[in-house]
Motif scaffolding. Sequence first.
Motif, PDB file in Angstrom:
ATOM      1  N   PRO A   1       0.789  -1.246  -0.045  1.00 51.63           N
ATOM      2  CA  PRO A   1       0.003   0.022   0.079  1.00 51.63           C
ATOM      3  C   PRO A   1       0.772   1.343  -0.115  1.00 51.63           C
ATOM      4  O   PRO A   1       0.605   2.368  -0.678  1.00 51.63           O
ATOM      5  N   ILE A   2       2.082   1.209   0.607  1.00 55.85           N
ATOM      6  CA  ILE A   2       2.787   2.311   0.611  1.00 55.85           C
ATOM      7  C   ILE A   2       3.666   2.673  -0.416  1.00 55.85           C
ATOM      8  O   ILE A   2       3.452   3.971  -0.932  1.00 55.85           O
ATOM      9  N   VAL A   3       4.283   1.608  -0.994  1.00 57.10           N
ATOM     10  CA  VAL A   3       4.889   1.841  -2.311  1.00 57.10           C
ATOM     11  C   VAL A   3       4.246   2.140  -3.394  1.00 57.10           C
ATOM     12  O   VAL A   3       4.593   3.006  -4.232  1.00 57.10           O
ATOM     13  N   LEU A   4       2.881   1.720  -3.384  1.00 53.51           N
ATOM     14  CA  LEU A   4       1.875   1.790  -4.696  1.00 53.51           C
ATOM     15  C   LEU A   4       1.559   3.257  -4.690  1.00 53.51           C
ATOM     16  O   LEU A   4       1.396   4.042  -5.738  1.00 53.51           O
ATOM     17  N   ALA A   5       1.200   3.667  -3.458  1.00 54.39           N
ATOM     18  CA  ALA A   5       0.732   5.247  -3.161  1.00 54.39           C
ATOM     19  C   ALA A   5       2.088   6.092  -3.701  1.00 54.39           C
ATOM     20  O   ALA A   5       1.655   7.175  -4.334  1.00 54.39           O
ATOM     21  N   ASP A   6       3.229   5.703  -3.426  1.00 52.48           N
ATOM     22  CA  ASP A   6       4.378   6.699  -3.709  1.00 52.48           C
ATOM     23  C   ASP A   6       4.391   6.651  -5.143  1.00 52.48           C
ATOM     24  O   ASP A   6       4.678   7.689  -5.858  1.00 52.48           O
ATOM     25  N   ALA A   7       4.212   5.612  -5.654  1.00 52.53           N
ATOM     26  CA  ALA A   7       4.569   5.330  -7.356  1.00 52.53           C
ATOM     27  C   ALA A   7       3.242   6.234  -7.853  1.00 52.53           C
ATOM     28  O   ALA A   7       3.696   6.879  -8.984  1.00 52.53           O
ATOM     29  N   ILE A   8       2.351   6.232  -7.370  1.00 51.14           N
ATOM     30  CA  ILE A   8       1.148   6.799  -7.947  1.00 51.14           C
ATOM     31  C   ILE A   8       1.210   8.575  -7.943  1.00 51.14           C
ATOM     32  O   ILE A   8       1.208   9.179  -8.861  1.00 51.14           O
ATOM     33  N   LYS A   9       1.748   8.759  -6.500  1.00 48.94           N
ATOM     34  CA  LYS A   9       1.920  10.216  -6.185  1.00 48.94           C
ATOM     35  C   LYS A   9       3.182  10.823  -7.328  1.00 48.94           C
ATOM     36  O   LYS A   9       2.588  11.758  -7.704  1.00 48.94           O
TER      37      LYS A   9
ATOM     38  N   ASN B   1       1.442  13.001 -14.826  1.00 45.25           N
ATOM     39  CA  ASN B   1       2.604  13.704 -14.791  1.00 45.25           C
ATOM     40  C   ASN B   1       3.640  12.879 -14.942  1.00 45.25           C
ATOM     41  O   ASN B   1       4.632  12.580 -14.319  1.00 45.25           O
ATOM     42  N   PRO B   2       3.607  12.369 -16.317  1.00 37.69           N
ATOM     43  CA  PRO B   2       4.861  11.348 -16.671  1.00 37.69           C
ATOM     44  C   PRO B   2       5.994  12.268 -16.815  1.00 37.69           C
ATOM     45  O   PRO B   2       5.963  13.459 -17.284  1.00 37.69           O
ATOM     46  N   PRO B   3       7.238  11.655 -17.131  1.00 41.12           N
ATOM     47  CA  PRO B   3       8.488  12.461 -17.586  1.00 41.12           C
ATOM     48  C   PRO B   3       7.868  13.134 -19.133  1.00 41.12           C
ATOM     49  O   PRO B   3       7.126  12.493 -19.818  1.00 41.12           O
ATOM     50  N   ALA B   4       8.504  14.281 -19.281  1.00 46.30           N
ATOM     51  CA  ALA B   4       7.896  15.090 -20.531  1.00 46.30           C
ATOM     52  C   ALA B   4       8.149  14.227 -21.870  1.00 46.30           C
ATOM     53  O   ALA B   4       7.135  14.364 -23.069  1.00 46.30           O
ATOM     54  N   GLU B   5       9.063  13.502 -21.921  1.00 44.01           N
ATOM     55  CA  GLU B   5       9.250  12.863 -23.376  1.00 44.01           C
ATOM     56  C   GLU B   5       8.257  11.666 -23.622  1.00 44.01           C
ATOM     57  O   GLU B   5       8.009  11.052 -24.699  1.00 44.01           O
ATOM     58  N   VAL B   6       7.416  11.327 -22.574  1.00 40.45           N
ATOM     59  CA  VAL B   6       6.375  10.336 -22.671  1.00 40.45           C
ATOM     60  C   VAL B   6       5.148  10.783 -23.344  1.00 40.45           C
ATOM     61  O   VAL B   6       4.262  11.249 -23.080  1.00 40.45           O
ATOM     62  N   ASP B   7       5.620  10.581 -24.990  1.00 40.50           N
ATOM     63  CA  ASP B   7       4.183  11.204 -25.582  1.00 40.50           C
ATOM     64  C   ASP B   7       4.023  10.044 -27.035  1.00 40.50           C
ATOM     65  O   ASP B   7       4.769   9.776 -27.470  1.00 40.50           O
TER      66      ASP B   7
ATOM     67  N   LEU C   1       2.965  -2.879 -12.565  1.00 41.32           N
ATOM     68  CA  LEU C   1       1.853  -3.003 -13.074  1.00 41.32           C
ATOM     69  C   LEU C   1       1.098  -1.547 -12.922  1.00 41.32           C
ATOM     70  O   LEU C   1       0.741  -0.797 -13.860  1.00 41.32           O
ATOM     71  N   THR C   2       1.213  -0.843 -11.898  1.00 39.69           N
ATOM     72  CA  THR C   2       0.818   0.510 -11.775  1.00 39.69           C
ATOM     73  C   THR C   2       1.399   1.577 -12.452  1.00 39.69           C
ATOM     74  O   THR C   2       1.125   2.280 -13.044  1.00 39.69           O
ATOM     75  N   THR C   3       2.683   1.375 -13.003  1.00 43.18           N
ATOM     76  CA  THR C   3       3.421   2.160 -13.656  1.00 43.18           C
ATOM     77  C   THR C   3       2.967   2.082 -14.946  1.00 43.18           C
ATOM     78  O   THR C   3       2.704   2.976 -15.785  1.00 43.18           O
ATOM     79  N   LEU C   4       2.560   0.743 -15.380  1.00 39.05           N
ATOM     80  CA  LEU C   4       2.320   0.466 -16.912  1.00 39.05           C
ATOM     81  C   LEU C   4       0.915   1.111 -17.100  1.00 39.05           C
ATOM     82  O   LEU C   4       0.409   1.415 -17.838  1.00 39.05           O
ATOM     83  N   ALA C   5       0.052   0.743 -15.998  1.00 39.01           N
ATOM     84  CA  ALA C   5      -1.443   1.391 -16.044  1.00 39.01           C
ATOM     85  C   ALA C   5      -1.364   2.754 -16.331  1.00 39.01           C
ATOM     86  O   ALA C   5      -2.086   3.230 -17.125  1.00 39.01           O
ATOM     87  N   LEU C   6      -0.562   3.318 -15.650  1.00 40.31           N
ATOM     88  CA  LEU C   6      -0.579   4.728 -15.796  1.00 40.31           C
ATOM     89  C   LEU C   6       0.045   5.261 -17.182  1.00 40.31           C
ATOM     90  O   LEU C   6      -0.408   6.240 -17.821  1.00 40.31           O
ATOM     91  N   MET C   7       1.014   4.568 -17.786  1.00 39.71           N
ATOM     92  CA  MET C   7       1.365   4.721 -19.131  1.00 39.71           C
ATOM     93  C   MET C   7       0.400   4.552 -20.263  1.00 39.71           C
ATOM     94  O   MET C   7       0.242   5.183 -21.139  1.00 39.71           O
ATOM     95  N   ALA C   8      -0.540   3.337 -19.791  1.00 46.89           N
ATOM     96  CA  ALA C   8      -1.578   3.082 -20.899  1.00 46.89           C
ATOM     97  C   ALA C   8      -2.793   4.182 -20.791  1.00 46.89           C
ATOM     98  O   ALA C   8      -2.956   4.500 -21.943  1.00 46.89           O
ATOM     99  N   LEU C   9      -2.946   4.655 -19.748  1.00 44.99           N
ATOM    100  CA  LEU C   9      -3.626   5.810 -19.505  1.00 44.99           C
ATOM    101  C   LEU C   9      -3.206   7.036 -20.466  1.00 44.99           C
ATOM    102  O   LEU C   9      -3.940   7.704 -20.965  1.00 44.99           O
ATOM    103  N   LYS C  10      -1.868   7.408 -20.296  1.00 40.12           N
ATOM    104  CA  LYS C  10      -1.024   8.280 -20.969  1.00 40.12           C
ATOM    105  C   LYS C  10      -1.198   8.156 -22.280  1.00 40.12           C
ATOM    106  O   LYS C  10      -1.460   9.125 -23.247  1.00 40.12           O
ATOM    107  N   ALA C  11      -1.189   6.878 -22.939  1.00 42.00           N
ATOM    108  CA  ALA C  11      -1.244   6.614 -24.206  1.00 42.00           C
ATOM    109  C   ALA C  11      -2.846   6.658 -24.778  1.00 42.00           C
ATOM    110  O   ALA C  11      -2.902   7.420 -25.788  1.00 42.00           O
ATOM    111  N   ALA C  12      -3.799   6.451 -23.805  1.00 40.25           N
ATOM    112  CA  ALA C  12      -5.080   6.740 -24.311  1.00 40.25           C
ATOM    113  C   ALA C  12      -5.340   8.189 -24.469  1.00 40.25           C
ATOM    114  O   ALA C  12      -5.989   8.813 -25.362  1.00 40.25           O
ATOM    115  N   VAL C  13      -4.723   9.079 -23.361  1.00 42.20           N
ATOM    116  CA  VAL C  13      -4.934  10.390 -23.595  1.00 42.20           C
ATOM    117  C   VAL C  13      -4.350  11.013 -24.834  1.00 42.20           C
ATOM    118  O   VAL C  13      -4.909  11.705 -25.602  1.00 42.20           O
TER     119      VAL C  13
END
Length: 361
Positions: A17-25, A34-40, A160-172
Motif C-alpha cells: 500500500p505504501i509503495v504503490l501510493a508513492d508510485a502513483i503520487k 504527470n509522466p516524464p515530458a518525453e512520454v508522448d 503494473l501500476t506504472t504500466l497502467a499509468l502509461m496506458a492511460l497516458k497513451a489513451a490520452v
Amino acid sequence: EKAGYKHFMAKEIAEQPIVLADAIKHMVAGNALNPPAEVDFAGVDRLTMVGCGTAYYACVVAKYWFEQIAGLPVDVDVASEFRYREPPITPNTWAIFVSQSGETADTLAALRYCRDKAAKIVAVVNVPTSSIARESDIALLIRAGVEVGVASTKAFTCQLTTLALMALKAAVDRGRLTPAELAQHIADLQALPGLVSQALRIAPEVAVIAEELAEAQDILFLGRGPLFPLAMEGALKLKEISYIHAEGYASGELKHGPIALIDARVPVIVLAPRDALFEKTVSNMQEVMARHGKVLLISDAAGVAEAGAGCWRTIAMPSVPNFLAPILYAVPAQLLAYHTAIAKGTDVDQPRNLAKSVTVE
Ligand code: M6R
C-alpha cells in the motif's frame, strides 16, 4: 531489516500500500497525469514489450491495457526468445523493457538489439542506476524500494501500476479518453493502495487454505483477459517458493487439454473478478467441478455469493474497478504462494536454485 516480519517476502507484500501510493503520487498531478515530458505516445504505432519471469507477466497484463484503453497494438515476448528471433521492428515502435533489477542479461541484450531499430527505448525499472535504466532513452522508475525476496511481489504491483499509468497516458495522447474518464481512472488509482490494504486482510484465511494446498502435487490457476497473466504469475510464485508444480492457463484453454489433469486431488485456483468475462470464467469453473476438481474461487463478495456454491473454498476480495483488478488480484496470488511455502517449511526468501537477479544467460 525485516522490520519484525519473519521473511523479507512478508515484509515486501505488506509494504505494497505504501509503495504503490508513492508510485502513483509521482506520476499524477491533481486530475492529470504527470509522466516524464518525453512520454508522448502520439505518433507511436506499436509497442514491443519484453521482460523475464514476473516482469514478463507484467508486460502481458499491460498488453491488455494498452490495446483496450489506448487502441495501441502490443507485441510481447520473453527476452530470451525475443533476442534471438530477430523480430522486425517497425519505425514508429516504442520498445519497453520491464525489469526490477535492471540487470537481467537477456532483457539487456533485447534492449541492445532494439537500440537502432525502435523509435524509443523505454525502461520500466526499480533500480535507477541499473544498466537497463542507463541504456534507455526514458527510464520510468517503479519506486518499489529495495526488494530482497527472490520472489518478486511489490516490484510486480509497482510495475503494473506504472504500466497502467502509461496506458492511460497513451489513451490520452491518442484521443481515447475524455478528461472526465481520465479523472475517474486517476481517482480509482488513488483508491488502489487502500484496496490493497483491505485485500491483505485475507492473509489468515489464506494461511488455513494453504495448509491443504501444501499437500497437492499439482495446482492449476485459471483466469481470463488480464487475469490470465495473473494466473501464470500465481503459478510461477507458487512453484518458485513452495516447489509445487503449478500452471497458469487461460480459462478458455481448459478444454483444449488441461482438463484431462483434473481429479479430486488437483486444486484449481480461479481468479475471477466480476468483470465482463465473469460468467464465462464461472462456466469453465463448473466444468472443473463436474470432474470433481477442488476449486478455490477468488472473486469479490458478490461474485462469491453468485458462483461460490459447490466450490472447495472461496476468498472474497474487495470490489475493484475492472481496469485495476490485475493489480489487486496479485495479492491473493502472493499470499497463497507465501503461506503454502510456510506450510511446507521451504526457504521463502532464498528458494533453491534461484538468484534474485539473473545476470548470465
Ligand atoms: O530483475 P528482473 O525483473 O529483470 O527479473 C526478472 C525475473 O528473473 C524475475 O521476475 C523472476 O521471475 C522472479 N524470481 C519472479 O518472482
